[in-house]
Design a protein around this motif. Structure first.
Motif, PDB file in Angstrom:
ATOM      1  N   LYS A 163      49.215 -18.692  63.348  1.00  0.00           N
ATOM      2  CA  LYS A 163      48.961 -19.515  62.165  1.00  0.00           C
ATOM      3  C   LYS A 163      47.569 -19.277  61.590  1.00  0.00           C
ATOM      4  CE  LYS A 163      52.117 -23.191  63.680  1.00  0.00           C
ATOM      5  NZ  LYS A 163      52.254 -24.640  64.016  1.00  0.00           N
ATOM      6  N   VAL A 164      46.844 -18.361  62.181  1.00  0.00           N
ATOM      7  CA  VAL A 164      45.503 -18.030  61.709  1.00  0.00           C
ATOM      8  C   VAL A 164      45.406 -16.511  61.562  1.00  0.00           C
ATOM      9  CG1 VAL A 164      44.437 -20.043  62.782  1.00  0.00           C
ATOM     10  CG2 VAL A 164      44.610 -17.916  64.078  1.00  0.00           C
ATOM     11  N   PRO A 165      44.477 -16.014  60.750  1.00  0.00           N
ATOM     12  CA  PRO A 165      44.304 -14.563  60.630  1.00  0.00           C
ATOM     13  C   PRO A 165      43.868 -13.968  61.968  1.00  0.00           C
ATOM     14  CG  PRO A 165      43.181 -15.732  58.848  1.00  0.00           C
ATOM     15  CD  PRO A 165      43.581 -16.767  59.848  1.00  0.00           C
ATOM     16  N   VAL A 166      44.314 -12.732  62.246  1.00  0.00           N
ATOM     17  CA  VAL A 166      43.901 -12.034  63.456  1.00  0.00           C
ATOM     18  C   VAL A 166      43.444 -10.634  63.088  1.00  0.00           C
ATOM     19  CG1 VAL A 166      45.462 -13.340  64.945  1.00  0.00           C
ATOM     20  CG2 VAL A 166      46.209 -11.157  63.979  1.00  0.00           C
ATOM     21  N   LEU A 167      42.549 -10.118  63.891  1.00  0.00           N
ATOM     22  CA  LEU A 167      42.121  -8.735  63.749  1.00  0.00           C
ATOM     23  C   LEU A 167      43.061  -7.875  64.592  1.00  0.00           C
ATOM     24  CD1 LEU A 167      40.032  -6.733  62.609  1.00  0.00           C
ATOM     25  CD2 LEU A 167      38.726  -7.064  64.726  1.00  0.00           C
ATOM     26  N   LEU A 168      43.878  -7.074  63.922  1.00  0.00           N
ATOM     27  CA  LEU A 168      44.820  -6.208  64.616  1.00  0.00           C
ATOM     28  C   LEU A 168      44.100  -4.924  65.026  1.00  0.00           C
ATOM     29  CD1 LEU A 168      47.662  -5.387  65.563  1.00  0.00           C
ATOM     30  CD2 LEU A 168      48.094  -4.562  63.231  1.00  0.00           C
ATOM     31  N   TYR A 169      44.034  -4.695  66.332  1.00  0.00           N
ATOM     32  CA  TYR A 169      43.358  -3.524  66.874  1.00  0.00           C
ATOM     33  C   TYR A 169      44.396  -2.623  67.529  1.00  0.00           C
ATOM     34  CZ  TYR A 169      40.381  -0.710  69.949  1.00  0.00           C
ATOM     35  OH  TYR A 169      39.773   0.313  70.603  1.00  0.00           O
ATOM     36  N   THR A 170      44.398  -1.335  67.171  1.00  0.00           N
ATOM     37  CA  THR A 170      45.377  -0.380  67.682  1.00  0.00           C
ATOM     38  C   THR A 170      44.670   0.715  68.464  1.00  0.00           C
ATOM     39  OG1 THR A 170      46.808  -0.775  65.766  1.00  0.00           O
ATOM     40  CG2 THR A 170      47.249   1.196  67.078  1.00  0.00           C
ATOM     41  N   LYS A 171      45.212   1.043  69.647  1.00  0.00           N
ATOM     42  CA  LYS A 171      44.626   2.068  70.501  1.00  0.00           C
ATOM     43  C   LYS A 171      45.729   2.929  71.101  1.00  0.00           C
ATOM     44  CE  LYS A 171      41.755   2.738  74.631  1.00  0.00           C
ATOM     45  NZ  LYS A 171      41.010   2.059  75.735  1.00  0.00           N
ATOM     46  N   ILE A 172      45.499   4.239  71.149  1.00  0.00           N
ATOM     47  CA  ILE A 172      46.415   5.169  71.770  1.00  0.00           C
ATOM     48  C   ILE A 172      45.956   5.458  73.195  1.00  0.00           C
ATOM     49  CG2 ILE A 172      47.400   7.490  71.722  1.00  0.00           C
ATOM     50  CD1 ILE A 172      48.448   5.771  69.511  1.00  0.00           C
ATOM     51  N   ALA A 173      46.874   5.403  74.149  1.00  0.00           N
ATOM     52  CA  ALA A 173      46.562   5.723  75.545  1.00  0.00           C
ATOM     53  C   ALA A 173      47.334   6.979  75.932  1.00  0.00           C
ATOM     54  CB  ALA A 173      46.940   4.562  76.461  1.00  0.00           C
ATOM     55  N   ARG A 174      46.624   7.965  76.465  1.00  0.00           N
ATOM     56  CA  ARG A 174      47.249   9.206  76.910  1.00  0.00           C
ATOM     57  C   ARG A 174      47.632   9.094  78.380  1.00  0.00           C
ATOM     58  NH1 ARG A 174      45.604  12.839  72.689  1.00  0.00           N
ATOM     59  NH2 ARG A 174      46.896  14.426  73.705  1.00  0.00           N
ATOM     60  N   LEU A 175      48.733   9.716  78.756  1.00  0.00           N
ATOM     61  CA  LEU A 175      49.177   9.720  80.138  1.00  0.00           C
ATOM     62  C   LEU A 175      48.388  10.765  80.933  1.00  0.00           C
ATOM     63  CD1 LEU A 175      53.053   9.513  79.648  1.00  0.00           C
ATOM     64  CD2 LEU A 175      51.390   7.658  79.832  1.00  0.00           C
ATOM     65  N   ASP A 176      48.065  10.423  82.175  1.00  0.00           N
ATOM     66  CA  ASP A 176      47.229  11.301  82.997  1.00  0.00           C
ATOM     67  C   ASP A 176      47.869  12.669  83.240  1.00  0.00           C
ATOM     68  OD1 ASP A 176      45.355   9.303  83.158  1.00  0.00           O
ATOM     69  OD2 ASP A 176      46.053   8.556  85.102  1.00  0.00           O
TER      70      ASP A 176
END
Length: 276
Positions: free
Chosen positions: A55-68
């Motif tokens: 119900k409030v604004p959010v900061l959408l943060y996106t991150k890519i994770a690589r497999l070992d």
């Protein structure tokens, strides 16, 4: 058939004021439009919608994770990497694929979406940041879907280990908790996937003795992230060898039950079967 839990693997709590027991929780959650992100090499990107369910604004943060254990020689760039999303709105996030080399097989990665709530100075309040952790499948040009790709996995018992190998161009996903039948012995495989050309092993239960007609029962994961329970495949038993001794014809035994699932021949042409 069931859908895996898409709730984030990350849960970050910032505690202020009186602490957890006396406080009130303020949770921020984001909801992707699909449970898997597919990137086609020809398109050079993939996209997914992410909704702010708060119900409030959010900061959408996106991150890519690589497999070992991945050998993908490419850049995966989320855009926008961080953006403010208003309540109830959906933000389209693109993941750009950049590489100077052509793909000859499928690859896997992970994408994480985090909804960062606004800061609160109210005493006794707890801010929770909930996110989503989804698979990313990168498909080469000329990809042709193949049903039941998990049937191409090869399972074997070698010494005191259960091993699974993937000789195809497909990246195959499954739930890593598997069961040996008959006997209902549980084995936890080291990874919930099998990359092209990979070979992964896990210890057998103590005292386990392979039986004729032994199979492995597992839950496969489809291209669209559905879990398919009750898949079975035959198990090859590789007899131990003495040092310097070449295996003879009778040293490799393969169970052949009537309802064997894993006997299909693996695809020969990479362009026809680069699979996921």
């Amino acid at each position: 058939m069931r859908i895996p839990d898409r709730l984030a693997l990350s849960l970050i709590a910032g505690v202020t004021g009186l602490g957890v027991l006396c406080g009130h929780a303020m949770a921020s959650a984001v909801l992707p439009s699909t449970s898997v992100l597919v990137i086609n090499e020809a398109d050079k990107e993939g996209s997914i919608g992410v909704k702010n369910t708060d119900k409030v604004p959010v900061l959408l943060y996106t991150k890519i994770a690589r497999l070992d254990d991945e050998d993908l020689d490419a850049a995966l760039i989320p855009t926008p990497a961080a953006v403010l999303v208003q309540p109830g709105e959906t933000q389209v996030v693109r993941v750009l694929y950049r590489s100077n080399q052509s793909l000859d097989k499928e690859h896997l990665a992970r994408v994480m979406f985090m909804g960062i709530p606004p800061k609160t100075d109210q005493p006794g309040r707890i801010s929770l940041m909930l996110g989503q952790d989804l698979p990313v499948v990168i498909r080469p040009k000329g990809y042709k879907p193949v049903d039941n790709k998990w049937e191409y996995l090869k399972w074997r018992i070698s010494g005191d280990q259960l091993c699974v190998s993937n000789e195809t161009k497909y990246a195959v996903r499954f739930v890593n908790a598997v069961k040996l039948v008959p006997g209902d012995k549980n084995v936890s495989m080291p990874k919930p996937y099998s990359l092209p050309g990979s070979d992964n092993c896990a210890p057998l239960p103590s005292g386990y003795m392979p039986q004729a007609g032994a199979q492995v029962e597992f839950s496969a994961v489809s291209d669209y992230n559905y879990i398919l329970d009750g898949r079975r495949a035959s198990i090859e038993h590789v007899a131990p060898q003495a040092p310097g001794k070449m295996p003879s014809t009778g040293e490799v035994q393969r169970a052949q039950p009537d309802n064997e699932v894993g006997a299909s021949a693996a695809p020969d042409q990479p362009s026809a079967a680069p699979g996921a």
